[in-house]
Design an enzyme around this catalytic site. Structure first.
Site, short mmCIF file in Angstrom:
data_model
loop_
_atom_site.label_atom_id
_atom_site.label_comp_id
_atom_site.label_asym_id
_atom_site.label_seq_id
_atom_site.Cartn_x
_atom_site.Cartn_y
_atom_site.Cartn_z
CE LYS A 1 -17.59 20.74 3.47
NZ LYS A 1 -18.27 21.28 2.24
CD GLU B 1 -15.46 25.65 6.56
OE1 GLU B 1 -14.53 25.01 5.82
OE2 GLU B 1 -16.61 25.95 6.11
CB ALA B 2 -11.58 19.62 9.51
CD GLN B 3 -11.81 23.33 4.92
OE1 GLN B 3 -12.33 22.53 5.30
NE2 GLN B 3 -12.34 24.51 4.52
CB CYS C 1 -23.80 18.75 -15.62
SG CYS C 1 -22.48 17.66 -14.74
#
Length: 208
Positions: A15, A88-90, A147
């Site tokens: 991001k 870090e828009a959260q 995985c």
């Protein structure tokens, strides 16, 4: 009309690297981007830093309850701004996301937000939820699990152990570490997914 963009992905989905690349592309064309980061994110101090080693100082370090528009105007007038990039828009508040929408629509400045969709408990951050509700454009940035499957969750690791409860915000590399996980690995390593407010699940047989 300019738009509000939300580009989200699990940890390690590049991001910040993509944000820095896009901002560089603007500058390469003699345009003027502004880089914003919520102040709650203390990682890298007053800079945004990608895991691949690229770093850049922010233009606006946004306090938690501050007005996004007021902080931007304190940095420079809107006229010379060609795009606003928010890392870090959260960690934005819903009110700050609303301001970002108004800036895009009424002032004609694209606002590009990069961040997580959900926390380590699989629950939305308030800022991310509001972006999902009102952003003009929503794009998933993909990464892979250990995985090899597509990762959609963020597992929190404390003392080498995956944890399923705690404060929503714990900064990566400072208070905790994180690993991107697919749904199957999340259930194996962390435990059952659980909506906020749901009763605690009863003990049952192992899922895998």
């Amino acid at each position: 009309m300019a738009k509000l963009y939300f580009r989200y992905g699990a940890m390690n989905s590049s991001k910040t690297a993509l944000l820095l690349t896009a901002a560089y592309n603007y500058e390469e064309r003699a345009q003027h981007p502004v880089i914003v980061k919520p102040g709650i994110d203390t990682k890298a101090g007053e800079a945004v830093s990608s895991r691949i080693g690229v770093e850049r100082a922010v233009d606006v370090l946004l306090p938690a309850e501050a007005s996004l528009e007021a902080e931007l105007r304190a940095h420079r007038p809107f006229d010379p701004i060609d795009a606003i990039f928010i890392d870090e828009a959260q960690f934005l508040t819903p009110a700050q996301v609303d301001e970002a929408f108004v800036i895009a629509v009424q002032h004609g400045i694209p606002v590009l937000c990069y961040g997580l969709r959900g926390d380590f408990m699989t629950r939305s951050f308030p800022g991310s939820l509001r972006l999902l509700e009102i952003a003009h454009s929503i794009e998933e940035l993909k990464t892979i699990c250990r995985c090899g499957s597509k990762a959609i969750f963020n597992g929190r690791v404390v003392g080498g152990v995956f944890v399923s409860h705690g404060e929503q915000v714990a900064i990566d590399g400072q208070q905790a570490d994180y690993e991107s996980l697919c749904g199957r690995c999340y259930l194996e390593k962390v435990g059952p997914v659980q909506a906020a407010g749901a009763p605690e699940p009863e003990e049952g047989p192992a899922l895998f």
